[in-house]
Scaffold this active site. Structure first.
Site, PDB file in Angstrom:
ATOM      1  N   ASP A  81      -2.975   7.408 -19.942  1.00 56.67           N
ATOM      2  CA  ASP A  81      -2.188   6.298 -19.367  1.00 56.67           C
ATOM      3  C   ASP A  81      -2.876   4.951 -19.545  1.00 56.67           C
ATOM      4  O   ASP A  81      -2.243   3.970 -19.915  1.00 56.67           O
ATOM      5  CB  ASP A  81      -1.788   6.566 -17.900  1.00 56.67           C
ATOM      6  CG  ASP A  81      -2.938   6.745 -16.929  1.00 56.67           C
ATOM      7  OD1 ASP A  81      -4.116   6.844 -17.348  1.00 56.67           O
ATOM      8  OD2 ASP A  81      -2.654   6.798 -15.701  1.00 56.67           O
ATOM      9  N   GLY A 111      -7.154  16.097  -7.601  1.00 58.73           N
ATOM     10  CA  GLY A 111      -6.484  15.766  -8.856  1.00 58.73           C
ATOM     11  C   GLY A 111      -4.973  15.842  -8.740  1.00 58.73           C
ATOM     12  O   GLY A 111      -4.270  15.975  -9.738  1.00 58.73           O
ATOM     13  N   SER A 139      -3.185  13.506  -6.825  1.00 58.88           N
ATOM     14  CA  SER A 139      -2.684  12.158  -6.514  1.00 58.88           C
ATOM     15  C   SER A 139      -2.316  11.934  -5.061  1.00 58.88           C
ATOM     16  O   SER A 139      -1.275  11.350  -4.737  1.00 58.88           O
ATOM     17  CB  SER A 139      -1.487  11.801  -7.407  1.00 58.88           C
ATOM     18  OG  SER A 139      -1.888  11.784  -8.730  1.00 58.88           O
ATOM     19  N   SER A 148      -3.810   9.827  -3.236  1.00 58.97           N
ATOM     20  CA  SER A 148      -3.860   8.364  -3.022  1.00 58.97           C
ATOM     21  C   SER A 148      -2.539   7.727  -3.406  1.00 58.97           C
ATOM     22  O   SER A 148      -2.029   6.855  -2.697  1.00 58.97           O
ATOM     23  CB  SER A 148      -4.960   7.695  -3.854  1.00 58.97           C
ATOM     24  OG  SER A 148      -6.111   8.438  -3.883  1.00 58.97           O
ATOM     25  N   GLU A 208      -4.130  -0.101  -5.767  1.00 58.78           N
ATOM     26  CA  GLU A 208      -5.282   0.755  -6.072  1.00 58.78           C
ATOM     27  C   GLU A 208      -6.271   0.052  -7.005  1.00 58.78           C
ATOM     28  O   GLU A 208      -7.478   0.101  -6.810  1.00 58.78           O
ATOM     29  CB  GLU A 208      -4.808   2.080  -6.688  1.00 58.78           C
ATOM     30  CG  GLU A 208      -5.960   3.019  -6.980  1.00 58.78           C
ATOM     31  CD  GLU A 208      -5.689   4.476  -6.649  1.00 58.78           C
ATOM     32  OE1 GLU A 208      -4.639   4.787  -6.075  1.00 58.78           O
ATOM     33  OE2 GLU A 208      -6.563   5.287  -6.974  1.00 58.78           O
ATOM     34  N   ASP A 249      -0.074   8.232 -11.884  1.00 57.32           N
ATOM     35  CA  ASP A 249       0.108   8.839 -10.567  1.00 57.32           C
ATOM     36  C   ASP A 249       1.212   8.147  -9.764  1.00 57.32           C
ATOM     37  O   ASP A 249       2.058   8.799  -9.150  1.00 57.32           O
ATOM     38  CB  ASP A 249      -1.197   8.789  -9.760  1.00 57.32           C
ATOM     39  CG  ASP A 249      -2.355   9.414 -10.504  1.00 57.32           C
ATOM     40  OD1 ASP A 249      -2.108  10.173 -11.458  1.00 57.32           O
ATOM     41  OD2 ASP A 249      -3.515   9.135 -10.136  1.00 57.32           O
TER      42      ASP A 249
HETATM   43  C1  GLA Z   1      -6.334   9.843 -12.459  1.00 59.28           C
HETATM   44  C2  GLA Z   1      -5.823   8.419 -12.574  1.00 59.28           C
HETATM   45  C3  GLA Z   1      -4.640   8.349 -13.536  1.00 59.28           C
HETATM   46  C4  GLA Z   1      -4.966   9.026 -14.866  1.00 59.28           C
HETATM   47  C5  GLA Z   1      -5.602  10.400 -14.632  1.00 59.28           C
HETATM   48  C6  GLA Z   1      -6.086  11.024 -15.905  1.00 59.28           C
HETATM   49  O1  GLA Z   1      -5.366  10.666 -11.863  1.00 59.28           O
HETATM   50  O2  GLA Z   1      -5.423   7.935 -11.319  1.00 59.28           O
HETATM   51  O3  GLA Z   1      -4.246   7.012 -13.740  1.00 59.28           O
HETATM   52  O4  GLA Z   1      -5.801   8.214 -15.655  1.00 59.28           O
HETATM   53  O5  GLA Z   1      -6.686  10.340 -13.726  1.00 59.28           O
HETATM   54  O6  GLA Z   1      -5.007  11.310 -16.737  1.00 59.28           O
END
Ligand code: GLA
Length: 381
Positions: free
Chosen positions: A35, A123, A125, A127, A159, A171
């Site tokens: 991203d 992992g 998300s 947040s 963020e 995310d």
């Molecule tokens: C985290 C970040 C995202 C992305 C992922 C890896 O979740 O918040 O923006 O970069 O790592 O794909």
């Protein structure tokens, strides 16, 4: 109003809220660390959400409390909000108020009570769920008329610039924009995408999330260092972002980079290609073909991007050995969760095998659950 968030609101503030909203965590089928390289991603929303019960204020003050926090109420003045100035979890919702003001859409203050079942540091998300729940609550409380991508970008700004984590848009776009029963194919350069139907149970398949319980923290500098490495590589190659290097240009582009940047380039370019491969498979009605794409993505994160860890590697290898069609770690890395594509008839066997492998290795027992593509941020009461 009888939601859990409304009950927390009543307990903290002695009154009822104006409304209750929810925003989900996410999985990502494929497209990791693409991203912030302006590439492609393919997330889906989890059924687990962060809920917020909220009520407008007009005096420029914010009150925040969370069932998962220590039960205390954090009180802040909107006028005092400054990047880095709010410690702990409260920085995420406070950052959304700040981002709205920065975007020329100031709001008058609010009382907010949160509760969440999105695993944190996994992992998945949590947040973004916190930010996106706040964004939709404020949007609707104050009648701002924002659409889902606009709310996601405000949440990302909170963020990036208030909390200070240089994440990409994956995310927040997932938490805001996903549609139940679909994966969301997103081009993070143009922020255009399409919802791709994903009814895996209909073809006897399931997605299994294996939270390794190894906590990751995107604020610890490793993520920022990887992002900086990618930006340096793009600069040396004379392109705006690594997204601009096509798979056929990869060998020549590698030659132009110092050796330490080549694996980063390799991962990003091949990962973008894997997202396109995944879309082709889904469009062709061949979801079983996603399995090898996932496993190849994991190998690339492990060997080239080097963000996996022994627990995620073991979850992938144990799941695959027990008959998963493919598996990979998700999110920023250094812990977090693995996603496995599994025939529904093998779900129990795969879960048992992963649990046994973790026990044998002396690792903490993982938290394992099936992921059903669910709805992005929405009002629930
Ligand atoms: C985290 C970040 C995202 C992305 C992922 C890896 O979740 O918040 O923006 O970069 O790592 O794909």
């Amino acid at each position: 109003m009888t939601t859990d968030a409304a009950a927390a609101f009543a307990a903290a503030y002695g009154d009822s809220p104006d409304g209750v909203w929810a925003a989900p965590g996410r999985i990502n089928l494929i497209g990791e660390h693409t991203d912030y390289n302006e590439g492609f991603v393919l997330p889906a929303a989890l059924p687990q959400t962060t809920r917020v019960a909220a009520r407008r204020r007009t005096d420029g003050r914010i009150r925040l409390t969370s069932v998962q926090g220590d039960g205390r109420v954090t009180e802040l003045a909107l006028a005092d909000l400054a990047p880095g100035g709010v410690p702990g979890w409260a920085a995420y919702p406070a950052g959304v108020f700040w981002a709205l003001a920065q975007a020329g859409r100031p709001v008058g203050g609010a009382d907010l009570a949160f509760t969440s079942d999105v695993p944190t540091g996994a992992g998945l998300s949590s947040s973004a769920a916190l930010e996106c729940a706040t964004a939709i609550a404020l949007d609707e409380l104050f009648g701002l008329g924002l659409d889902a991508p606009a709310r996601a970008l405000l949440a990302q700004r909170a963020e990036n610039d208030f909390v200070g984590v240089p994440c990409g848009a994956l995310d927040q776009m997932a938490s805001s924009c996903c549609v139940a029963g679909h994966a969301f194919f997103l081009d993070t350069r143009t922020l255009t995408g399409r919802q791709v139907p994903l009814d895996l149970p209909a073809v006897g398949l399931s997605l299994l999330v294996i939270d390794t319980r190894v906590k990751h923290d995107l604020g610890d500098g490793a993520y920022a260092a990887l992002r900086a490495g990618c930006e340096r590589a793009a600069g040396l190659l004379g392109v705006r972002a690594l997204r601009d290097i096509g798979i056929e240009e990869l060998p020549a582009a590698e030659e132009k980079l110092p050796v330490e940047l080549r694996p980063l380039l390799r991962h990003v370019v091949t990962e973008d290609q894997r997202v396109l491969d995944a879309i082709r498979l889904l469009d062709a009605g061949e979801p079983r073909g996603l399995g090898p794409v996932l496993t190849a993505g994991h190998a690339s994160l492990r060997d080239d991007y080097r963000v996996s860890c022994p627990e995620t590697d073991l979850a992938v290898s144990a799941a695959n050995a027990a008959g998963a069609l493919g598996a990979r770690m998700m999110g920023g890395g250094f812990g977090g969760s693995v996603l496995a594509l599994v025939g529904t008839d093998r779900l129990d066997a795969v879960e048992r095998a992963v649990r046994a492998a973790f026990a044998d290795a002396g690792f903490t027992a993982p938290f394992v659950f099936p992921a059903v593509p669910s709805q992005g941020a929405h009002r629930i009461a």
